[in-house]
Design a protein around this motif. Sequence first.
Motif, PDB file in Angstrom:
ATOM      1  N   GLU A  33       0.832  -1.218   0.000  1.00  0.00           N
ATOM      2  CA  GLU A  33       0.000   0.000   0.000  1.00  0.00           C
ATOM      3  C   GLU A  33       0.858   1.255   0.000  1.00  0.00           C
ATOM      4  OE1 GLU A  33      -2.463  -0.675   3.451  1.00  0.00           O
ATOM      5  OE2 GLU A  33      -3.823  -1.929   2.320  1.00  0.00           O
ATOM      6  N   LEU A  34       1.837   1.290  -0.871  1.00  0.00           N
ATOM      7  CA  LEU A  34       2.744   2.439  -0.919  1.00  0.00           C
ATOM      8  C   LEU A  34       2.659   3.147  -2.262  1.00  0.00           C
ATOM      9  CD1 LEU A  34       5.971   0.999   0.761  1.00  0.00           C
ATOM     10  CD2 LEU A  34       4.066   2.217   1.816  1.00  0.00           C
ATOM     11  N   GLU A  40      13.707  -0.550   1.201  1.00  0.00           N
ATOM     12  CA  GLU A  40      14.237  -1.435   2.235  1.00  0.00           C
ATOM     13  C   GLU A  40      15.461  -2.189   1.697  1.00  0.00           C
ATOM     14  OE1 GLU A  40      10.023  -2.691   4.394  1.00  0.00           O
ATOM     15  OE2 GLU A  40      10.802  -3.909   2.754  1.00  0.00           O
ATOM     16  N   SER A 164      10.753  -1.707   7.037  1.00  0.00           N
ATOM     17  CA  SER A 164      10.659  -0.253   7.142  1.00  0.00           C
ATOM     18  C   SER A 164       9.362   0.234   7.778  1.00  0.00           C
ATOM     19  CB  SER A 164      10.801   0.379   5.754  1.00  0.00           C
ATOM     20  OG  SER A 164       9.726  -0.029   4.931  1.00  0.00           O
ATOM     21  N   ASP A 165       8.500  -0.667   8.174  1.00  0.00           N
ATOM     22  CA  ASP A 165       7.269  -0.244   8.838  1.00  0.00           C
ATOM     23  C   ASP A 165       7.619   0.387  10.179  1.00  0.00           C
ATOM     24  OD1 ASP A 165       4.142  -0.613   9.030  1.00  0.00           O
ATOM     25  OD2 ASP A 165       4.952  -1.193  10.964  1.00  0.00           O
ATOM     26  N   ARG A 166       7.015   1.533  10.482  1.00  0.00           N
ATOM     27  CA  ARG A 166       7.430   2.220  11.701  1.00  0.00           C
ATOM     28  C   ARG A 166       6.670   1.759  12.937  1.00  0.00           C
ATOM     29  NH1 ARG A 166       5.278   8.538  11.308  1.00  0.00           N
ATOM     30  NH2 ARG A 166       3.074   8.073  11.270  1.00  0.00           N
ATOM     31  N   TYR A 167       5.637   0.967  12.746  1.00  0.00           N
ATOM     32  CA  TYR A 167       4.841   0.559  13.894  1.00  0.00           C
ATOM     33  C   TYR A 167       5.279  -0.779  14.488  1.00  0.00           C
ATOM     34  CZ  TYR A 167       1.893   4.065  11.627  1.00  0.00           C
ATOM     35  OH  TYR A 167       1.439   5.207  11.040  1.00  0.00           O
ATOM     36  N   ASN A 168       5.781  -1.663  13.645  1.00  0.00           N
ATOM     37  CA  ASN A 168       6.036  -3.036  14.093  1.00  0.00           C
ATOM     38  C   ASN A 168       7.470  -3.468  13.864  1.00  0.00           C
ATOM     39  OD1 ASN A 168       3.171  -4.015  14.699  1.00  0.00           O
ATOM     40  ND2 ASN A 168       2.998  -3.140  12.644  1.00  0.00           N
ATOM     41  N   GLY A 169       8.042  -4.127  14.846  1.00  0.00           N
ATOM     42  CA  GLY A 169       9.388  -4.645  14.720  1.00  0.00           C
ATOM     43  C   GLY A 169       9.434  -5.889  13.843  1.00  0.00           C
ATOM     44  N   VAL A 170      10.642  -6.296  13.510  1.00  0.00           N
ATOM     45  CA  VAL A 170      10.807  -7.521  12.712  1.00  0.00           C
ATOM     46  C   VAL A 170      10.699  -8.731  13.631  1.00  0.00           C
ATOM     47  CG1 VAL A 170      12.447  -8.853  11.329  1.00  0.00           C
ATOM     48  CG2 VAL A 170      12.124  -6.416  10.887  1.00  0.00           C
ATOM     49  N   ARG A 171       9.916  -9.692  13.208  1.00  0.00           N
ATOM     50  CA  ARG A 171       9.679 -10.874  14.029  1.00  0.00           C
ATOM     51  C   ARG A 171      10.077 -12.120  13.257  1.00  0.00           C
ATOM     52  NH1 ARG A 171       4.043 -13.519  13.276  1.00  0.00           N
ATOM     53  NH2 ARG A 171       3.302 -12.557  11.356  1.00  0.00           N
ATOM     54  N   GLY A 184       5.039  -7.181  11.805  1.00  0.00           N
ATOM     55  CA  GLY A 184       3.644  -7.125  12.201  1.00  0.00           C
ATOM     56  C   GLY A 184       2.864  -8.285  11.626  1.00  0.00           C
ATOM     57  N   VAL A 185       1.596  -8.058  11.342  1.00  0.00           N
ATOM     58  CA  VAL A 185       0.790  -9.091  10.710  1.00  0.00           C
ATOM     59  C   VAL A 185       0.680  -8.830   9.212  1.00  0.00           C
ATOM     60  CG1 VAL A 185      -0.518  -9.613  12.791  1.00  0.00           C
ATOM     61  CG2 VAL A 185      -1.369  -7.845  11.248  1.00  0.00           C
ATOM     62  N   LEU A 219      16.012  -9.066  18.510  1.00  0.00           N
ATOM     63  CA  LEU A 219      14.803  -8.495  17.894  1.00  0.00           C
ATOM     64  C   LEU A 219      14.821  -6.984  17.804  1.00  0.00           C
ATOM     65  CD1 LEU A 219      12.121 -10.839  19.492  1.00  0.00           C
ATOM     66  CD2 LEU A 219      13.043 -10.931  17.176  1.00  0.00           C
ATOM     67  N   ILE A 220      15.793  -6.376  18.477  1.00  0.00           N
ATOM     68  CA  ILE A 220      15.927  -4.925  18.366  1.00  0.00           C
ATOM     69  C   ILE A 220      16.349  -4.547  16.942  1.00  0.00           C
ATOM     70  CG2 ILE A 220      17.281  -2.959  19.183  1.00  0.00           C
ATOM     71  CD1 ILE A 220      17.355  -4.369  21.923  1.00  0.00           C
TER      72      ILE A 220
ATOM     73  N   GLU B  33       2.057   4.616  18.444  1.00  0.00           N
ATOM     74  CA  GLU B  33       2.956   3.461  18.420  1.00  0.00           C
ATOM     75  C   GLU B  33       4.289   3.794  17.761  1.00  0.00           C
ATOM     76  OE1 GLU B  33       0.510   0.533  16.431  1.00  0.00           O
ATOM     77  OE2 GLU B  33      -0.526   0.030  18.272  1.00  0.00           O
ATOM     78  N   ARG B 166       2.088   6.444   6.105  1.00  0.00           N
ATOM     79  CA  ARG B 166       2.367   6.261   4.682  1.00  0.00           C
ATOM     80  C   ARG B 166       1.335   5.401   3.973  1.00  0.00           C
ATOM     81  NH1 ARG B 166       7.738   2.314   4.170  1.00  0.00           N
ATOM     82  NH2 ARG B 166       6.817   0.483   5.110  1.00  0.00           N
ATOM     83  N   TYR B 167       0.460   4.784   4.741  1.00  0.00           N
ATOM     84  CA  TYR B 167      -0.507   3.888   4.117  1.00  0.00           C
ATOM     85  C   TYR B 167      -1.840   4.574   3.778  1.00  0.00           C
ATOM     86  CZ  TYR B 167       2.805   0.659   6.285  1.00  0.00           C
ATOM     87  OH  TYR B 167       3.948   0.016   6.684  1.00  0.00           O
ATOM     88  N   THR B 252       2.372  -9.029  17.899  1.00  0.00           N
ATOM     89  CA  THR B 252       2.661 -10.404  17.490  1.00  0.00           C
ATOM     90  C   THR B 252       3.447 -11.089  18.610  1.00  0.00           C
ATOM     91  OG1 THR B 252       4.549  -9.450  16.303  1.00  0.00           O
ATOM     92  CG2 THR B 252       2.609 -10.002  15.005  1.00  0.00           C
ATOM     93  N   ARG B 335      11.659   1.115  22.416  1.00  0.00           N
ATOM     94  CA  ARG B 335      10.405   0.369  22.262  1.00  0.00           C
ATOM     95  C   ARG B 335      10.457  -1.062  22.796  1.00  0.00           C
ATOM     96  NH1 ARG B 335       6.989   1.148  16.892  1.00  0.00           N
ATOM     97  NH2 ARG B 335       5.760  -0.303  18.099  1.00  0.00           N
ATOM     98  N   SER B 397       8.920  -3.305  19.964  1.00  0.00           N
ATOM     99  CA  SER B 397       8.156  -2.783  18.817  1.00  0.00           C
ATOM    100  C   SER B 397       6.942  -3.636  18.488  1.00  0.00           C
ATOM    101  CB  SER B 397       9.066  -2.655  17.583  1.00  0.00           C
ATOM    102  OG  SER B 397      10.102  -1.742  17.856  1.00  0.00           O
ATOM    103  N   ASN B 399       6.243  -6.579  19.147  1.00  0.00           N
ATOM    104  CA  ASN B 399       6.495  -7.988  18.877  1.00  0.00           C
ATOM    105  C   ASN B 399       7.030  -8.655  20.142  1.00  0.00           C
ATOM    106  OD1 ASN B 399       6.950 -10.424  17.485  1.00  0.00           O
ATOM    107  ND2 ASN B 399       9.059  -9.811  17.010  1.00  0.00           N
TER     108      ASN B 399
END
Lengths: 689, 689
Positions: A33-34, A40, A164-171, A184-185, A219-220, B33, B166-167, B252, B335, B397, B399
């Motif tokens: 959705e960009l 990235e 690069s999503d600013r809300y969710n960390g990499v999992r 995220g999801v 995870l940081i 967030e 951005r979305y 998550t 975070r 973040s 997660n």
Amino acid sequence: MQSIQFNAHHSPVGAFASLTLGFPGAKGGLGHELKGPADEPFYVGLEEADREGYYQALPFFEAAEDKSADYDVEGHNAEFSYPNRVSHFAWVVISRKFAACTDEWSAGDLKFRIVTPYPAVPDPALGDSEDLKNAICPGVLIEVEVDNTNCQRSRKVFLGYSGSDRYNGVRIIDQDGLLGVGQGVSVAIATHSEGFKAGVAWQPEMVLNSRQPDNEPFLIGSTGILWTIVPAGEKRTYRFAAGFFREGTATTGIKTHYAYRRFFNSVEDVLTHTLERADELIAQAKTQDTSFAQGLGEDRAFMHAHAVRSYYGATEFLEREDGTPLWVINEGEYRMMNTLDLTIDQLFFELKMNPWTVRNELDLFVERYAYEDTIQFPGDDTKYPGGLSFSHDMGVSNNFSSPGNSSYEQGGLKGCFSYMTAEQLLNWSICASVYGLKTGDKGWLQDKQETLKNCLASMLNRDNPDPAQRNGVISLDSSRCFGGAEITTYDSLDVSLGQARNNLYLAVKGWAAYKLIANVFADLGLTQEAKTATEQAAKAEATILAAVEPDGTMPAIIGEGVPARLIPAIEGLVYLDYVGLECSKPLVEALKTHLTTVLKKGVCKFEDGGWKLSSTSDNSWLSKIYLCQAIAENILGFAPDHEADRAHVNWLLDPANAYFAWSDQMLAGKACGSRYYPRGVTSTLWLSE
Amino acid sequence: MQSIQFNAHHSPVGAFASLTLGFPGAKGGLGHELKGPADEPFYVGLEEADREGYYQALPFFEAAEDKSADYDVEGHNAEFSYPNRVSHFAWVVISRKFAACTDEWSAGDLKFRIVTPYPAVPDPALGDSEDLKNAICPGVLIEVEVDNTNCQRSRKVFLGYSGSDRYNGVRIIDQDGLLGVGQGVSVAIATHSEGFKAGVAWQPEMVLNSRQPDNEPFLIGSTGILWTIVPAGEKRTYRFAAGFFREGTATTGIKTHYAYRRFFNSVEDVLTHTLERADELIAQAKTQDTSFAQGLGEDRAFMHAHAVRSYYGATEFLEREDGTPLWVINEGEYRMMNTLDLTIDQLFFELKMNPWTVRNELDLFVERYAYEDTIQFPGDDTKYPGGLSFSHDMGVSNNFSSPGNSSYEQGGLKGCFSYMTAEQLLNWSICASVYGLKTGDKGWLQDKQETLKNCLASMLNRDNPDPAQRNGVISLDSSRCFGGAEITTYDSLDVSLGQARNNLYLAVKGWAAYKLIANVFADLGLTQEAKTATEQAAKAEATILAAVEPDGTMPAIIGEGVPARLIPAIEGLVYLDYVGLECSKPLVEALKTHLTTVLKKGVCKFEDGGWKLSSTSDNSWLSKIYLCQAIAENILGFAPDHEADRAHVNWLLDPANAYFAWSDQMLAGKACGSRYYPRGVTSTLWLSE
């Protein structure tokens, strides 16, 4: 050698998503959705054959920066950072095989392939089906092939990216045989190949060369890496999926969710389904690689593949709260939704791939984005009845605009962002007629009978309030302009294509609209309306022919003495031909003479041989060039212009443009607007049916 | 005059959201967030009294840039841009009244107030209630007051912002008496004051000075503006709400949604509810402004208000899929979630505001973030039984990390990012004991009896595997360090606070843990355990006292000959005092002498009088300074250090720091880490209970 350093979309169908890759640096990635690439870092690499712990990867990232300083502010802990050991494969050793559905890079012993077939999307009115599920699964298949047969050492191979999503960390995803990394999801990459490990860190070296292989993911960090070891002397292929998922509300204004939510409850579901269908996806992609290039030379095959990809990256298949489908094409960097003057250009491709999407778009224009206006002559405040038209678009950036209004059109203007009332009326009328005539969906035409009648009435009014003075051409502006002037879809060009009234391009388009709608009315037994429309077509044709000047050309604006000359004068010819109806010979001949005369360097060609839509503007649009090329060849009998094709390819591959994948507006060959754009699929008309 | 140019959080409770404002430029906005300010232009302004169409606004934006060039590439359409007419109020005419729950700017005839009371959050175990709904409604109240009594002209007043998501594009909300602007379903500002209009454009002038006031919103723009006209000679107050909303999955690892989803189905619901409760919110905020400053001088009142705000901006009240509550404090710019060494510092504030949140955090540490390890002496691979401890954090973040693992801790290190096994064991033990003893929740202590026993056993093991050799102090490292060394929460300081083994700070903290846990065991009738713990406390005390050097100070690391001296040696004293238990006089006296001796410039004070936690590191942390100030005054009998308070205020207000709201780690007065941070609420100990 043609440059391979260009971004291209790699997209599922209807997910408004793209794994964009190809341009050097951190300029691609998992875009969801960009309006452009996600920017990235993306990693696909292999351990060097003769240096353990050193890696070469495709150059889709910048050298990693050390982020530990934010945590370790006095710098006591240099022990935590890793020396950079992942270098770029040099571009000279990289080759790329680029087709519409398969994009493959080779470098050294590594091959990296992204596989994105574009299956037909079954009409959702037919109900849920496995075909529908498969068609709209928002996943993309990736293959990584390592040829280690000539190497005595086992080597690590890896794939990953930095989110690069600013809300969710990499999992890390690790469930049911699926191992992946994501954010995220919403986005993730995963594999079900055995023997893989997943890590998260600030830099790939921290995963690949970890001093403590038993460490838990860090995870940081925002870099997720999947890796395994290729045994010495073996050749291996590993499969991955990239998945995209919007769980809840997708759009405001009209509340929707993605249609794929019928079948998938999580990005994990998507990844699994994509991986399970890998063989089928690869086979489909191969078939479509061929069919999308059928009969095309190298340059055109390249541009068509590129355009098709950019179109699919913009597709967004939604479902409203009442369960009805809503098909959206997002307008590239502008993100306007279902822009009607793009719909008409994408019409040929959509009718080929998924005809119901055309109907769906047209229906929503009638339901929500139709309006009635009054009209007036320039410089005169007297208001006359106008009639039905349609808004320029349905909103922007996942926000549907209010009923009857676009996100774009504003009153009080004479240029960009003014109303396109007359052109959008023609666009809807033509799209509806072409859809009906081409697909034979007579039921739908019958349903739309009143709307079509209103379209005709509105066209007549815009010609002249006095029937006796009508000449088949638009002469009034919508009162919505508040004293400004209507423009055409060529909003960013100069007055040659900017002004709607008496515009040659619109005159021919209007002629086509009258002819088409006359045929529809005749089919529907509406004899009187058919007659009126036919008469109007004849008037339009007479007006156009009367505009021919001694040199055989017609001016961009009829009767206003402008010197500008246009290629898109011929645009209107395409529709009748497309539905198998005869074009008027005198008009065809006149436009052939016109085009023959203007299509030369210094008039409607650039010095490089590329086509210049208007003699007085340097802004030329590839989507329209493709369209006019097809008309010139298929209707006017021109030979293919290979020099132009070459020039157009060069425009797209110019290092200043290649980041934006396929772009439309080229200012003397530089992408200056409508970048990362879906409209280029007019190139479908190059293919013989 | 103290600077008013600083960002502060303005946050609802538990929404991980903040309308951050106060720093010059586009450096605040609707942060949802995020790890820092949203960096969005924010507009609150008033038409000038004597120039129609010119406006002054608080300086929370940069001059607008003209984006039309992307669409109008040949620049024919200058008609679409508007001259800049919104200028900044000069800082010299702006005043700011800043309290914990009310932040008010005045400039000319305009007042702008953000109202954020922090109601107690009822224990969700007690079920849904109106109090719970009100407490966690994710909305923030805004008032704009215009005094137009001395002006003969009606004037426009406006509030708005430019969205940075951005979305999703900026949309207009217009339903049920609510008029607003926002992005997606996540953030919005709205009013139910009558007479307002809403516009969207590229710049506020396009809305305020529209040449065509009847134009529909230009949704391509990202600036949403709400405006109305204040009649001549009138004084008016307008109310707005800022709302935050995450519709679906919030995290998550552990799948959750926000707890407010029990009560609110949309951001519109949130906005309406906030506006309906405006009077109540204002009254609550006034009361709390006073109570949070009770008995504090100006500097401390400022710092406490600032710290409380930053804490609430980090609160995230979630609900798991099974309906159980999950309270998270996010670690500012990092975070990380529920970092246990922050939990223990935030303990005092949480026990005051919402004691159940402490229990909730501690429960999840036991349920999911506990682990068992082996331990070893430095330089020796022999593994001894370790025992229970807890991870540093629960993820990052949004997660959640995997069971038993933090996002932070990595093996193989001796500094930052190494394990904090021993300290986190002490932290959990102390938090649990303090929670139980302070709240009298004996049922919970009984439930946790086995865990507490395991904690004691683990502490004993970490002292020495051989009971005969125990001295009450940590001497071994977790084998999770893979040969590295455990660190303390002061991860970014030098070895004076970095190393866990024999650390003076941890020794005193360990002594406190033994004392507290002994009291808990005694209360639970576990005589043997109480006795063991008491003996260990005595050993720890003896070890500490034996470390006193001739000058009356104790070294940062006991018995290793380091020159460093620490203020946080005294930290461990706070807990017993806090629960009303007596501290050991000799220890108190020794630490008093220690502190008296080191608390001078060149040792543990900077030149500006600010406190320097370690004599050998320039990195000093305000949260810990506040804590140690309270201990010095309340337990050791020091007088308040006003010079230090002043210095600490100056650190926070330094232009290099003030963007980050409240920050913790200050490298010689410059915020260098732990920015935008929740931990400062140790300042609650300044207040008399």
